[in-house]
Design an enzyme around this catalytic site. Sequence first.
Site, PDB file in Angstrom:
ATOM      1  N   HIS A 190       0.801  -1.225   0.000  1.00 35.04           N
ATOM      2  CA  HIS A 190       0.000   0.000   0.000  1.00 35.04           C
ATOM      3  C   HIS A 190       0.830   1.270   0.000  1.00 35.04           C
ATOM      4  CE1 HIS A 190      -2.918  -3.073   0.759  1.00 35.04           C
ATOM      5  NE2 HIS A 190      -3.636  -2.291  -0.011  1.00 35.04           N
ATOM      6  N   GLU A 432     -12.036  -9.128  -6.490  1.00 31.46           N
ATOM      7  CA  GLU A 432     -10.615  -9.303  -6.170  1.00 31.46           C
ATOM      8  C   GLU A 432     -10.346 -10.637  -5.475  1.00 31.46           C
ATOM      9  OE1 GLU A 432      -9.311  -6.090  -3.620  1.00 31.46           O
ATOM     10  OE2 GLU A 432     -11.182  -6.051  -2.514  1.00 31.46           O
ATOM     11  N   ASP A 456      -5.214  -7.637  -5.484  1.00 27.33           N
ATOM     12  CA  ASP A 456      -5.519  -8.814  -4.672  1.00 27.33           C
ATOM     13  C   ASP A 456      -5.849 -10.020  -5.537  1.00 27.33           C
ATOM     14  OD1 ASP A 456      -5.232  -8.279  -1.864  1.00 27.33           O
ATOM     15  OD2 ASP A 456      -6.750  -6.732  -2.143  1.00 27.33           O
ATOM     16  N   CYS A 503      -9.451  -1.101 -11.240  1.00 25.98           N
ATOM     17  CA  CYS A 503      -8.844  -0.115 -10.331  1.00 25.98           C
ATOM     18  C   CYS A 503      -7.571  -0.670  -9.704  1.00 25.98           C
ATOM     19  CB  CYS A 503      -9.834   0.325  -9.255  1.00 25.98           C
ATOM     20  SG  CYS A 503     -10.387  -1.013  -8.208  1.00 25.98           S
TER      21      CYS A 503
HETATM   22  C1  PEP Z   1      -6.899  -4.230  -5.485  1.00 29.09           C
HETATM   23  O1  PEP Z   1      -6.824  -5.176  -4.696  1.00 29.09           O
HETATM   24  O2  PEP Z   1      -6.613  -4.316  -6.695  1.00 29.09           O
HETATM   25  C2  PEP Z   1      -7.316  -2.903  -5.006  1.00 29.09           C
HETATM   26  C3  PEP Z   1      -7.571  -1.934  -5.855  1.00 29.09           C
HETATM   27  O3  PEP Z   1      -7.425  -2.713  -3.671  1.00 29.09           O
HETATM   28  P1  PEP Z   1      -6.185  -2.523  -2.652  1.00 29.09           P
HETATM   29  O4  PEP Z   1      -4.943  -2.374  -3.472  1.00 29.09           O
HETATM   30  O5  PEP Z   1      -6.495  -1.333  -1.839  1.00 29.09           O
HETATM   31  O6  PEP Z   1      -6.234  -3.798  -1.870  1.00 29.09           O
HETATM   32 MG    MG Z   2      -7.708  -5.066  -2.731  1.00 28.32          MG
END
Ligand code: PEP
Ligand code: MG
Length: 577
Positions: A190, A432, A456, A503
């Site tokens: 993150h 995901e 994910d 995303c």
């Molecule tokens: C993902 O898992 O692709 C996502 C957009 O969420 P995060 O990266 O916040 O887990």
């Molecule tokens: Mg995610």
Amino acid sequence: MLRGTGVSPGVARGTALVIACGYRSAAPRRSIQPSEAEGERLRLDAALAAAAAQLAALQEDVGERLGPSQAEIFGAQTLAVQDPELRERVLRRVREKRINVEAALSEVIDEYLRIIEAVPDTYLRERAADVRDVGRRVLSTLIERRGPSSLVIPAGAIVVTEELLPSVTARLELDRVGGLVTERGHRFSHSSILARSLGTPAIAGVPEASVRIRTGDRLIVDGLAGVVFVNPEPSVEGEYDRLEAELRAGKEELSHLVELPSVTRDGTTVPLYANVSQLADTESALRFEADGIGLYRTEFAFSIHPAFPTEDEQYESLARVAERFHPRRVVFRLLDLGGDKVLPYFPMPPARNPSLAQRGVRLLLRHPDVLKPQLRALLRVSAVHPASILLPVVGGLEEVREIRDVLRQVQAELAAEGRPFNPDVPLGAMIEVPSAALMARTLAREVAFLSLGTNDLVQYVLAADREDESIAPYYQPLHPGVLRLIGSVADAAVSAGRELTICGEMGGDPLHTRLLLGLGLRSFSVAPGEMLAVKSAIRETRLDDARDLAQRAVELGSVAEVEALLGERGAGAPDAS
Ligand code: PEP
Ligand code: MG
């Protein structure tokens, strides 16, 4: 030269600031005079006592709010804080290495973690999270007792640390940080995502960076190549003068795209949204004229608070974002805790593998006291702004239905209080988890929109932890198995007549744009800094060619073959005419 993984592109040059990180705060690592050792001992003792008192208070508070079994974890952590062995080891290091107590504590915790992580005993390995947690708490206490201004970041400094929690990153004055170098994490961690969204060059997975680099060293961080030069020779500096000039020219070349529409060569409009985590990156999303926010990660707003923000506090920060974007749409994702997303005031039960334990909506459903205030705040925002609600880590239909039940209860409460909200607020599901991807058609009928979270999805499909740098070679977004699954999710969304937006970070790489369009994606949400390059790739693509490319890619047997296909002239490269 030290090697790691480039996680946020660009070149940063400046002076190193080596820091130790607590939960939400950080302090510089520094050398001390022998005469300072006694002062450091007093600071450590005070911090250990304060951390033990905090843990006792948390045990009581969590016991009342979430139940005694959730609170037990803090009892165990109190014992760890009071362990004389821990205190002795830290003090010995302060004396022998002549470093401040923050640096010594970080090193000792790191040593404990290395020992625990090498042991095959699963019970002991589960304790690693506790040890890390205890270390962060004592560090936070040490740092915060010094006062809020204990970390002053000189403008343009390159921050070097072991691990950068999203909560610390959110609080660093990132506009002053020139670049980041960390020992842990990789591209899909993150903090890496945050660095990219702010356009800060960053490298992760550099072994022992915080010991091998010293505050004051001159550094060149190459976020593309994943290397950091420590006190480089003039010839290296010269090479990077040239490279930086090229990068600048490349950026200027894209700037004319800001006002041009996101449309393929054959005239299909492809909405381009921004992924945003805090107010700071909404500004760059606006500058690049995003069609809206496709993913607002709410966990960062939680991580800058010392305790759960109240409904009103949440409402104020969410409304500010929605106002900035009005009348464009903002997709707010519900709090996505679990995995590496932790809050110091929300205990996670020990888990052998946090990515496969309580996460996302599953965790929220167990904690209505956390879920309801957030839903109330979001619904209040929806009264005047086009806000949507996105559910993280959905595994199947039941979770969506259970959240909808809570949503209805909350709507009834707001209505009874005479507070306005949008009764038809769009509810969407993240795709995901492989089960959600496999049943995307059924899920799509249950919700208003879908969001493809490849970060994910890739880790779960390929059984490769997105946070673990040692498994990074197996974390392959271009794996033909992943591509097939993405293609089938896109088909499901089309047949159910629902918008599907990618995303995950994969969508922000312009080298993947054509392939993703070919697999059927028609909406992208990417980091603001990646918007123009993706728009450029969209504008260079003809959908027929993209479909041919995707069909060939899913038939291949390996990532290497897919990469070779994308690298072929006329395949991954833009259309020639
Ligand atoms: C993902 O898992 O692709 C996502 C957009 O969420 P995060 O990266 O916040 O887990
Ligand atoms: Mg995610």
